[in-house]
Design an enzyme around this catalytic site. Sequence first.
Site, mmCIF file in Angstrom:
data_model
loop_
_atom_site.group_PDB
_atom_site.id
_atom_site.type_symbol
_atom_site.label_atom_id
_atom_site.label_comp_id
_atom_site.label_asym_id
_atom_site.label_seq_id
_atom_site.Cartn_x
_atom_site.Cartn_y
_atom_site.Cartn_z
ATOM 1 N N HIS A 294 13.340 -10.694 -28.802
ATOM 2 C CA HIS A 294 13.265 -9.311 -29.288
ATOM 3 C C HIS A 294 11.825 -8.851 -29.513
ATOM 4 C CE1 HIS A 294 13.746 -10.944 -33.637
ATOM 5 N NE2 HIS A 294 12.527 -10.476 -33.544
ATOM 6 N N GLU B 54 17.221 -6.292 -30.666
ATOM 7 C CA GLU B 54 17.947 -7.524 -30.399
ATOM 8 C C GLU B 54 18.549 -7.505 -28.995
ATOM 9 O OE1 GLU B 54 17.179 -9.724 -32.227
ATOM 10 O OE2 GLU B 54 17.998 -9.696 -34.250
ATOM 11 N N ASP C 144 8.819 -1.649 -37.408
ATOM 12 C CA ASP C 144 10.142 -1.833 -38.008
ATOM 13 C C ASP C 144 10.085 -2.087 -39.509
ATOM 14 O OD1 ASP C 144 8.954 -4.317 -37.738
ATOM 15 O OD2 ASP C 144 10.402 -5.080 -36.292
ATOM 16 N N ASP D 81 14.694 -14.912 -29.817
ATOM 17 C CA ASP D 81 15.726 -14.407 -28.901
ATOM 18 C C ASP D 81 15.140 -13.364 -27.928
ATOM 19 O OD1 ASP D 81 15.370 -12.164 -30.457
ATOM 20 O OD2 ASP D 81 17.392 -12.153 -31.314
HETATM 21 C C1 GLP Z 1 10.378 -10.219 -36.714
HETATM 22 C C2 GLP Z 1 9.679 -8.911 -36.395
HETATM 23 C C3 GLP Z 1 9.062 -8.923 -35.009
HETATM 24 C C4 GLP Z 1 8.221 -10.192 -34.849
HETATM 25 C C5 GLP Z 1 9.118 -11.396 -34.986
HETATM 26 C C6 GLP Z 1 8.400 -12.703 -34.776
HETATM 27 O O1 GLP Z 1 11.629 -10.300 -36.171
HETATM 28 N N1 GLP Z 1 10.576 -7.810 -36.470
HETATM 29 O O2 GLP Z 1 8.266 -7.766 -34.834
HETATM 30 O O3 GLP Z 1 7.600 -10.186 -33.588
HETATM 31 O O4 GLP Z 1 9.660 -11.368 -36.310
HETATM 32 O O5 GLP Z 1 7.811 -13.142 -35.955
HETATM 33 P P1 GLP Z 1 6.758 -14.291 -36.067
HETATM 34 O O6 GLP Z 1 5.464 -13.708 -35.617
HETATM 35 O O7 GLP Z 1 6.732 -14.625 -37.528
HETATM 36 O O8 GLP Z 1 7.203 -15.407 -35.210
#
Ligand code: GLP
Length: 263
Positions: free
Chosen positions: A138, A143, A67, A136
């Site tokens: 995702h 989402e 993404d 959440d």
């Molecule tokens: C973002 C990314 C996800 C990732 C999530 C969790 O939303 N788009 O791919 O898994 O953050 O991030 P973190 O690893 O910093 O908790």
Amino acid sequence: MEVIITSDYEEMSRISAELIAQEIRYKHDIVLGLATGDTPVGTYQELIRIHKEEGLDFSKITSFNLDEYVGLPPLHPNSYNYFMKENLFNHVNVNPANIYVPQGHIEDPEHFCFWYEAQIQKAGGIDLQVLGIGRDGHIGFNEPGSSFASRTRIKALYKETIEDNARFFSHQDDVPRFAVTMGVGTILEARKILLIANGEKKADIVAEFIEGPVTSQITATALQLSKSATVVLDQEAASKLKRTEYYNWVRDNKHLVQKKVGR
Ligand code: GLP
């Protein structure tokens, strides 16, 4: 789904990196799906170490990132393009021509999404998809409510996601409201999936996505439909799971299963 519970962030990162390295050694021209966020940073550092000290060769791999924020140019320090260079690509021998990260700063994002899906197909599909998980539930930026058939597209970000990601920006208002993300359907087509999660703040959602019912309200539950999904957790993220004893038994006795079924 295979659940591997490790003692802490370091062990989680070491085991995840070793699983990825094994796949690269097995298939030199592997197609990887890669994730951003704090969670995989340690895994990438360990992969860099394996590259430097043990000669793990990235020269033939192709990678597709999950993404990118809409509106951020690739050189923006909060863009995922920048993140990937800083945390992995600049430190291993990848061929830049085989690295794909969604572009969020383009005139026609919809056209870009079709093009991105086509590149994944042209590369032969994703062999191993690495994922983190949002609070959440995702995966990528899929989402709550994202269809399990969804493909790469523009997605509006959920309030909780904007709050969580605000820590990287000077003001919460600077966090983009939209992202380009691979779809749940795109992710599910990967031949193998590796999701990593750490920390107490992920414990509730980890328990829900592994042991709860499949629902598009928690897009990570789609992994229950994957042909081959492995989840690597630290103790804190695993703390609300109910079947811990079973997962640990399987982990410790895996050699018995492997003897019977081979690789
Ligand atoms: C973002 C990314 C996800 C990732 C999530 C969790 O939303 N788009 O791919 O898994 O953050 O991030 P973190 O690893 O910093 O908790």
